[in-house]
Write a protein that holds these residues in place. Structure first.
Motif, short mmCIF file in Angstrom:
data_model
loop_
_atom_site.label_atom_id
_atom_site.label_comp_id
_atom_site.label_asym_id
_atom_site.label_seq_id
_atom_site.Cartn_x
_atom_site.Cartn_y
_atom_site.Cartn_z
N GLU A 53 76.09 8.56 11.92
CA GLU A 53 75.41 9.86 11.97
C GLU A 53 75.84 10.80 10.84
OE1 GLU A 53 78.98 10.15 14.75
OE2 GLU A 53 77.44 8.67 14.32
N GLU A 54 76.91 10.46 10.13
CA GLU A 54 77.36 11.31 9.05
C GLU A 54 76.47 11.08 7.83
OE1 GLU A 54 82.00 12.18 9.30
OE2 GLU A 54 81.53 10.10 8.88
N LYS A 55 75.77 12.10 7.42
CA LYS A 55 74.89 12.00 6.26
C LYS A 55 75.64 12.44 5.02
CE LYS A 55 70.44 12.19 8.36
NZ LYS A 55 70.42 10.92 8.93
N TRP A 56 75.23 11.87 3.90
CA TRP A 56 75.82 12.26 2.62
C TRP A 56 75.33 13.64 2.24
CZ3 TRP A 56 79.35 9.24 0.30
CH2 TRP A 56 79.39 7.90 0.62
N GLU A 57 76.20 14.43 1.61
CA GLU A 57 75.78 15.66 0.95
C GLU A 57 75.71 15.34 -0.53
OE1 GLU A 57 77.81 19.24 1.76
OE2 GLU A 57 77.50 19.05 3.92
N TRP A 58 74.65 15.78 -1.17
CA TRP A 58 74.40 15.46 -2.58
C TRP A 58 74.60 16.73 -3.41
CZ3 TRP A 58 72.88 10.40 -3.75
CH2 TRP A 58 72.62 9.59 -2.64
N TRP A 59 75.52 16.65 -4.36
CA TRP A 59 75.82 17.78 -5.25
C TRP A 59 75.69 17.33 -6.70
CZ3 TRP A 59 76.83 22.75 -3.86
CH2 TRP A 59 77.04 22.99 -2.50
N ALA A 60 75.19 18.20 -7.54
CA ALA A 60 75.07 17.90 -8.96
C ALA A 60 75.84 18.94 -9.76
CB ALA A 60 73.60 17.90 -9.39
N ALA A 61 76.61 18.49 -10.73
CA ALA A 61 77.36 19.38 -11.62
C ALA A 61 76.82 19.18 -13.03
CB ALA A 61 78.85 19.04 -11.58
N ASP A 62 76.50 20.28 -13.67
CA ASP A 62 75.93 20.21 -15.00
C ASP A 62 75.99 21.60 -15.61
OD1 ASP A 62 74.10 18.61 -16.94
OD2 ASP A 62 72.96 20.42 -16.56
N GLY A 63 75.95 21.69 -16.89
CA GLY A 63 76.00 22.98 -17.57
C GLY A 63 74.66 23.68 -17.61
N GLY A 64 73.71 23.28 -16.77
CA GLY A 64 72.35 23.80 -16.84
C GLY A 64 72.16 25.20 -16.29
N ARG A 102 67.15 16.37 -11.88
CA ARG A 102 66.73 17.79 -11.90
C ARG A 102 65.55 18.03 -10.96
NH1 ARG A 102 69.21 20.86 -15.56
NH2 ARG A 102 70.39 19.79 -17.16
N GLU A 103 64.63 17.08 -10.92
CA GLU A 103 63.49 17.21 -10.00
C GLU A 103 63.98 17.17 -8.56
OE1 GLU A 103 60.28 18.04 -10.50
OE2 GLU A 103 61.00 18.38 -12.55
N ARG A 104 64.93 16.30 -8.26
CA ARG A 104 65.47 16.23 -6.89
C ARG A 104 66.15 17.54 -6.52
NH1 ARG A 104 64.46 11.00 -4.41
NH2 ARG A 104 63.61 9.92 -6.18
N LEU A 105 66.81 18.18 -7.48
CA LEU A 105 67.44 19.47 -7.20
C LEU A 105 66.39 20.49 -6.80
CD1 LEU A 105 70.17 19.77 -9.95
CD2 LEU A 105 70.54 19.95 -7.49
N LYS A 106 65.26 20.49 -7.51
CA LYS A 106 64.19 21.43 -7.19
C LYS A 106 63.61 21.15 -5.81
CE LYS A 106 62.91 22.21 -11.97
NZ LYS A 106 61.93 21.92 -13.01
N GLU A 107 63.52 19.87 -5.45
CA GLU A 107 62.96 19.47 -4.15
C GLU A 107 63.96 19.63 -3.02
OE1 GLU A 107 62.01 15.39 -4.68
OE2 GLU A 107 60.56 15.78 -6.27
N GLY A 108 65.22 19.62 -3.35
CA GLY A 108 66.27 19.64 -2.33
C GLY A 108 66.80 18.25 -2.04
N GLY A 109 66.32 17.23 -2.75
CA GLY A 109 66.82 15.86 -2.57
C GLY A 109 66.13 15.14 -1.44
N SER A 110 66.15 13.82 -1.50
CA SER A 110 65.47 13.03 -0.49
C SER A 110 66.36 12.73 0.71
CB SER A 110 64.97 11.72 -1.11
OG SER A 110 66.06 10.98 -1.59
N GLU A 111 67.66 12.87 0.59
CA GLU A 111 68.58 12.61 1.70
C GLU A 111 69.22 13.94 2.05
OE1 GLU A 111 71.95 9.79 3.34
OE2 GLU A 111 70.10 9.19 2.42
N GLY A 112 68.44 14.79 2.68
CA GLY A 112 68.95 16.11 2.98
C GLY A 112 68.91 16.96 1.71
#
Length: 161
Positions: A53-64, A102-112
């Motif tokens: 039941e533990e879902k991954w949290e997805w984080w992106a680090a970038d100088g953007g 970057r597109e996934r960041l705008k969407e909020g990602g597919s896994e949460g």
């Protein structure tokens, strides 16, 4: 550690020397040719000792900057709860994060929700290289997880009293 095609070679002499042997202890996914394949590889391997039941949290680090995460803003790396099951995505030196990420960041990602984390810099400093940024954030991840493990030990001692 997930390396998508055209990434660095983790088995090259410079990478091995810089890792001081850690390369031999870390799990790798190197066969991914796209972000979608990398996500599938991460999900299929699961978390060692993790619960279903533990879902991954997805984080992106970038100088953007702020434009990375138009919907939810950007969180300072030391304000993130890294004790949860986490995937940290670090962009490459030249181009940063891929368009796909970057597109996934705008969407909020597919896994949460996928969110962006930043390292606050002094005015006039544009960015850090990928290795430095990754090392700083992963140091904070390790610090928080050590602290949480210490809290569990204290809780266990309290129960034993």
């Amino acid at each position: 550690i997930v390396l998508i095609h055209d990434s660095c070679d983790p088995w090259g002499p410079k990478a091995l020397r810089a890792s001081m042997g850690a390369t031999f202890k870390a799990p790798f996914i190197t066969e991914a040719t796209s972000w979608a394949e990398a996500q599938a590889g991460i999900r299929s391997r699961g978390r060692k000792g993790g619960r279903e039941e533990e879902k991954w949290e997805w984080w992106a680090a970038d100088g953007g900057g702020e434009e990375m995460n138009e919907g939810g803003g950007i969180e300072e790396y030391d304000r993130v709860d890294w004790t949860r099951p986490t995937v940290l995505i670090v962009g490459n030196e030249g181009a940063g994060l891929s368009e796909e990420v970057r597109e996934r960041l705008k969407e909020g990602g597919s896994e949460g929700l996928m969110r962006a984390a930043c390292i606050p810099l002094v005015r006039g400093i544009e960015s850090l290289n990928a290795a430095a940024a990754g090392a700083i954030i992963m140091s904070e991840v390790a610090r928080q997880r050590r602290m949480k493990a210490g809290e569990r030990e204290v809780e266990n001692e309290m129960i034993d009293l």
